[in-house]
Design an enzyme around this catalytic site. Structure first.
Site, PDB file in Angstrom:
ATOM      1  N   HIS A 167       0.987  -1.140  -0.001  1.00  9.87           N
ATOM      2  CA  HIS A 167      -0.061   0.013   0.018  1.00  9.87           C
ATOM      3  C   HIS A 167       0.912   1.256   0.114  1.00  9.87           C
ATOM      4  O   HIS A 167       0.337   2.229   0.311  1.00  9.87           O
ATOM      5  CB  HIS A 167      -1.118   0.089   1.168  1.00  9.87           C
ATOM      6  CG  HIS A 167      -1.960  -1.125   1.232  1.00  9.87           C
ATOM      7  ND1 HIS A 167      -2.919  -1.538   2.318  1.00  9.87           N
ATOM      8  CD2 HIS A 167      -2.416  -1.950   0.060  1.00  9.87           C
ATOM      9  CE1 HIS A 167      -3.745  -2.326   1.936  1.00  9.87           C
ATOM     10  NE2 HIS A 167      -3.329  -2.581   0.338  1.00  9.87           N
ATOM     11  N   SER A 261      -6.933  -8.554   9.565  1.00  7.77           N
ATOM     12  CA  SER A 261      -8.245  -9.060   9.623  1.00  7.77           C
ATOM     13  C   SER A 261      -8.571  -9.851   8.245  1.00  7.77           C
ATOM     14  O   SER A 261      -9.453 -10.472   8.117  1.00  7.77           O
ATOM     15  CB  SER A 261      -9.464  -7.940   9.714  1.00  7.77           C
ATOM     16  OG  SER A 261      -9.249  -6.995   8.736  1.00  7.77           O
ATOM     17  N   ASN A 308      -3.534 -13.530  15.329  1.00 10.33           N
ATOM     18  CA  ASN A 308      -4.450 -12.371  15.517  1.00 10.33           C
ATOM     19  C   ASN A 308      -5.476 -12.562  16.701  1.00 10.33           C
ATOM     20  O   ASN A 308      -5.517 -13.679  17.168  1.00 10.33           O
ATOM     21  CB  ASN A 308      -5.063 -12.115  14.319  1.00 10.33           C
ATOM     22  CG  ASN A 308      -5.786 -10.745  14.159  1.00 10.33           C
ATOM     23  OD1 ASN A 308      -4.943  -9.823  14.463  1.00 10.33           O
ATOM     24  ND2 ASN A 308      -6.781 -10.532  13.483  1.00 10.33           N
TER      25      ASN A 308
END
Length: 515
Positions: A167, A261, A308
């Site tokens: 990104h 996520s 996570n």
């Protein structure tokens, strides 16, 4: 089926503790690990979150109370269509950049760097734009060290990239018109804070040059943060695709997913492709069940580990093998701890000394670098020796310069300048060529005049007396030296006198007359 392992329950549950230890050992043994990370690994770095009361969204809301924007809207490419949303975006990025500048890498960032230094990391892929991986020591796609300044289609040197920034990077700015990128400076942040983007210097210089030639001015673009928003193509998309294809071809043996996520579509596709490649490289069941003693270590090779706090969705059943519930920093610290206990040779450090004096003179040494993994390295199939003595000890922290009073050895001579006496033959056994040279040097030259010792010269032989007749061999006294006769002027004195008695002819006739 995904197996869930809780870090909190591992303190009381023996099976969970054993499974987590086996995971740590698998990480230590795998050689081509792909790490995929999200924003969760930077939560402990001091960067404020977005949605809390003192988060970045609240700070932006104070400056723009009338703006109605959701969290996703601040990272969507459509925000540039509206001047208000564009100004909110620039202010938000300015606040985020200031928070990132004072942040420090987390234990998870340092763990990824450790994997790279231990030759366990194939590549790291991250959704984060904070650039903390590069601060930890991993060269990213937006790094200046990875830029390709030569001719060619590739914009980056893929071999030098250790961390792929999916990104973009907030520490750089990019022109909206010519796509030229620059490091983000304080002047850029001051303009972003008030919601006004600065002009591109490249476009401005080209336009000014045309105006100086009395030509039409060109359009001047504005600078924006060099991050990739939703529904926006990546400027390095082709190079990143090349890197991903090359990594899949190299057959990674483990995939670690941390702090994400798994909601972004493009990111999910990347994770699924790597998971398929990891499962294809897993050992066959026959190999894993053949040796029960090594079953635990081999069962975790070719697995996908998800670390996570929240569980993955149902679409990841059959893709993610293990879900470790807990913080990523705590899990990586446990992996390092178990790794050091199971394989201490991987963590031994040896100082490399470099001479600072001249050869053949006394000098000093200083520490050039630290070498790890010097003990325990072995070829494939070799057996580890038991009872090995630990030769490497920890170096003193204060003294890094060591005095050496002994003379430094001179470098070995080149093969062409080595002494000729050095030979792999012993003194008794020598090479045939050398033996012939030695015999020829010892043997004295033969004087051709002495050949009379073996071959008598009958033509020039002297008359010998009875005393000389005793010897049946000619000792060479009959050889006449031509060189001596030419050089000497004195007449040669005979060594023996021969008396010849000649009788008269009448006497001979009387003796011959018949009686």
């Amino acid at each position: 089926m995904t197996i869930t392992l809780d870090l909190e329950a591992s303190t009381s549950d023996a099976s969970s503790r054993r499974a987590l230890s086996n995971l740590s050992l698998a990480v230590a043994k795998c050689k081509k690990i792909v790490v995929v990370t999200g924003a969760g690994i930077s939560c402990s770095c001091g960067i404020p979150d977005f949605r809390s009361s003192d988060g970045l969204y609240a700070l932006v809301k104070q400056q723009y109370p009338d703006a109605v924007l959701k969290g996703r809207d601040l990272f969507d490419a459509s925000l540039f269509r509206d001047p208000t949303s564009t100004a909110v975006f620039y202010t938000f990025i300015s606040q985020l950049k200031k928070s990132i500048d004072v942040a420090t890498p987390s234990p998870t960032h340092r763990f990824i760097k450790t994997l790279d230094s231990k030759k366990r990391l194939l590549r790291s892929y991250t959704q984060n734009i904070d650039g903390l991986e590069e601060r930890a020591g991993l060269v990213g796609t937006a790094s200046h060290e990875a830029k390709n300044h030569g001719k060619g289609k590739a914009k980056i040197r893929t071999k030098d990239v250790r961390n792929v920034q999916l990104h973009g990077d907030i520490h750089r700015v990019r022109c909206t018109f010519c796509s030229a990128d620059f490091p983000c400076t304080q002047d850029h942040l001051d303009n972003f804070l008030v919601g006004t983007p600065p002009d591109c210097p490249e476009c401005a210089s080209r336009s000014s040059a045309r105006v100086a030639r009395s030509a039409r001015a060109l359009k001047v673009g504005t600078l924006r943060p060099a991050i990739v928003l939703y529904d926006e193509p990546h400027p390095l998309g082709d190079d990143i695709g090349t890197i991903q294809t090359a990594d899949i071809t190299r057959r990674p043996d483990m995939l670690i997913i941390m702090g994400t996520s798994l909601k972004v579509h493009g990111f999910k596709k990347l994770v699924k492709e790597f998971a398929r490649a990891v499962h294809d490289s897993a050992p066959s069941p026959a190999t894993s069940t053949a040796s029960p003693l090594k079953k635990n270590a081999k069962n975790f090779a070719g697995k996908v580990i998800f670390v996570n706090k929240t569980a993955p969705g149902s679409e990841w059943d059959g893709i993610i093998d293990y879900h470790v519930v807990g913080e990523t920093d705590r899990w990586v610290e446990k992996v390092i701890e178990d790794w050091k206990k199971a394989r201490p040779s991987d963590w031994e450090v040896q100082k490399t000394l470099v001479a600072t004096g001249e050869p053949n003179t006394s000098g000093t040494f200083h520490v050039a670098k630290e070498i790890t993994n010097t003990v325990g390295l072995k070829a494939k199939g070799a057996k580890r020796k038991t009872g090995r003595k630990q030769e490497n000890v920890s170096a003193p922290e204060d003294d890094e310069v060591f005095d050496v009073t002994l003379p430094l050895p001179s470098p070995p001579p080149s093969p062409s300048k080595r002494p000729q006496s050095r030979c792999h033959y012993s003194d008794v056994e020598m090479s045939p060529s050398k033996k012939s040279r030695e015999v020829a040097a010892i043997r004295a030259p033969v004087d051709f005049e002495e050949r009379g010792l073996l071959f008598g010269n009958k033509a020039n032989a002297k008359t010998r007396t009875d005393e000389t007749r005793r010897d049946d061999f000619d000792l060479g006294m009959n050889v006449k030296s031509k060189a001596t006769s030419k050089k000497s002027t004195k007449p040669r004195k005979p060594r023996a006198q021969v008396e010849v008695i000649v009788e008269s002819r009448s006497t001979l006739r009387r003796a011959a007359a018949p009686l």
